[in-house]
Design a protein around this motif. Structure first.
Motif, PDB file in Angstrom:
ATOM      1  N   LYS A 214      -6.357  -9.607  38.495  1.00  0.00           N
ATOM      2  CA  LYS A 214      -4.808  -8.398  39.117  1.00  0.00           C
ATOM      3  C   LYS A 214      -4.012  -9.454  39.159  1.00  0.00           C
ATOM      4  O   LYS A 214      -3.092  -9.431  38.642  1.00  0.00           O
ATOM      5  N   ASP A 215      -4.441 -10.782  38.754  1.00  0.00           N
ATOM      6  CA  ASP A 215      -3.013 -11.888  39.735  1.00  0.00           C
ATOM      7  C   ASP A 215      -2.523 -12.084  38.369  1.00  0.00           C
ATOM      8  O   ASP A 215      -1.445 -12.862  37.970  1.00  0.00           O
ATOM      9  N   ARG A 216      -3.626 -11.399  37.109  1.00  0.00           N
ATOM     10  CA  ARG A 216      -2.827 -12.193  35.566  1.00  0.00           C
ATOM     11  C   ARG A 216      -2.440 -11.224  34.651  1.00  0.00           C
ATOM     12  O   ARG A 216      -2.260 -11.076  33.936  1.00  0.00           O
TER      13      ARG A 216
END
Length: 369
Positions: free
Chosen positions: A235-237
């Protein structure tokens, strides 16, 4: 090596003999896969037999789809056992390309193109079976090989593209570290596979009527399922604005694509409520259209049931979105809820969905207490 089963010559002969009988060939290949998966470091194949088995498998690429799937599985399991010899072959065969397959070329050239497409598909599919849980000897070889394999998401053959999308999905789920650094390049390629390609839609004349067949449907479905896994594991990418833009397209697609997109929207509402709220006005139209569509003519029971399933799926997504804090600040969504979801026959269905969720959350709460 002592203790190794002398299987290659026998299996090669049997599979070749059964080449004209897909059912028998499938059973033989499945049995061969069982033998391969039973091998360990103490009962491995001599180099000569490894070569014979690999040759057999690659020579079985021009078979029925179910046989090709087993061939890919066999090659993947061989790569787990013998990565230094099998992986270079997979990489080499994944690059095989035939002649231009356009319709104005001779049939022989088009067949060569199809053949190389099958070879590339199987080679990319085989990589998926090397991505198993836990540390494996093959892990040291994968970082160097993965970029080339994922690059097949832009292959000219849709079957190869689908295999590469599924490889990305498996890698994200089982070994996300392998693909994290490649996402800036890979994600735009993945998003391209979510778009309906008119070139892949063909019309079949069935006499009294014509029927359209969408050959890109399974690829788009696989792409959205991959997005689901990426949301969970990476998700963070992810640039959520771009992600939601392509999800919006999926919410307007075929039934088989809408269903995973509804689930994806529900997960996104919990994982990234801010970006969803910021884009919610664009999502209202596709959601409302799904809820208000009318079946044509006199639909059969199967069509009615499918439509009801889709409506419930859509309402679950809407119910998840409705839990976003300050969701009523989006005027189009608030109006949509009052005008469509909470009115008429949909109101009772939406209430049932809410009760279903409340019951599930209550059970979950008791399980964790």
């Amino acid at each position: 090596m002592e203790g190794a089963p002398p299987l290659a010559p026998t299996w090669s002969a049997m599979c070749v003999m059964q080449a004209e009988n897909p059912k028998q060939q499938y059973l033989l290949l499945r049995a061969l896969n069982e033998v391969i998966t039973s091998l360990t470091a103490n009962t491995s194949l001599p180099d000569k037999q490894q070569d014979e088995v690999v040759h057999l498998l690659f020579s079985s690429c021009e078979t029925e789809e179910e046989c090709r799937n087993v061939v890919a599985e066999c090659l993947g399991h061989l790569a787990l056992l013998y990565p230094s010899t099998t992986l270079p072959l997979l990489q080499q065969q994944s690059q095989v390309r035939g002649q231009d397959s356009s319709s104005d070329n001779p049939p022989a050239k088009r067949r060569r193109m199809a053949a190389s497409g099958h070879m590339r598909t199987i080679s990319v599919m085989a990589m998926k079976f090397t991505l198993v849980d836990g540390a494996q000897p093959v892990d040291a070889h994968l970082p160097q090989l993965m970029p080339d394999m994922l690059n097949h998401i832009q292959d000219q053959d849709r079957h190869v593209r689908k295999a590469a999308v599924q490889l990305l999905s498996t890698a994200a789920h089982n070994k996300p570290g392998l693909i994290m650094d490649h996402l800036p390049v890979v994600l735009p390629l993945l998003y391209q596979q979510t778009v309906l390609n008119p070139v892949l839609v063909r019309e079949v004349d069935l006499g009294p009527f014509k029927h359209k067949i969408d050959d890109g449907l399974e690829l788009r479905k696989a792409a959205f399922e991959c997005m689901d896994v990426l949301l969970e594991r990476c998700k963070d990418r992810i640039n959520m604005g771009q992600f939601i833009t392509h999800l919006e397209q999926g919410l307007q697609d075929h039934y088989d694509v809408k269903m995973p997109c509804h689930l994806l929207l529900a997960k996104l509402a919990a994982a990234a409520p801010g970006p969803v709220l910021a884009s919610l006005d664009k999502l209202v139209g596709p959601l409302e259209k799904t809820l208000t569509v009318r079946l044509r003519g006199e639909p059969v029971k199967q069509e009615v049931d499918r439509n009801e399933d889709m409506i419930r799926s859509c309402l679950r997504a809407i119910e998840a979105v409705n839990h976003i804090p300050k969701v009523n600040s989006c005027a189009p969504f608030k109006q949509f809820m009052n005008r469509t979801v909470l009115a008429g026959t949909l109101a009772a269905k939406y209430t049932a969905i809410r009760e279903e969720r409340a019951e599930a959350e209550g059970t979950e709460s008791m399980d964790t207490s």
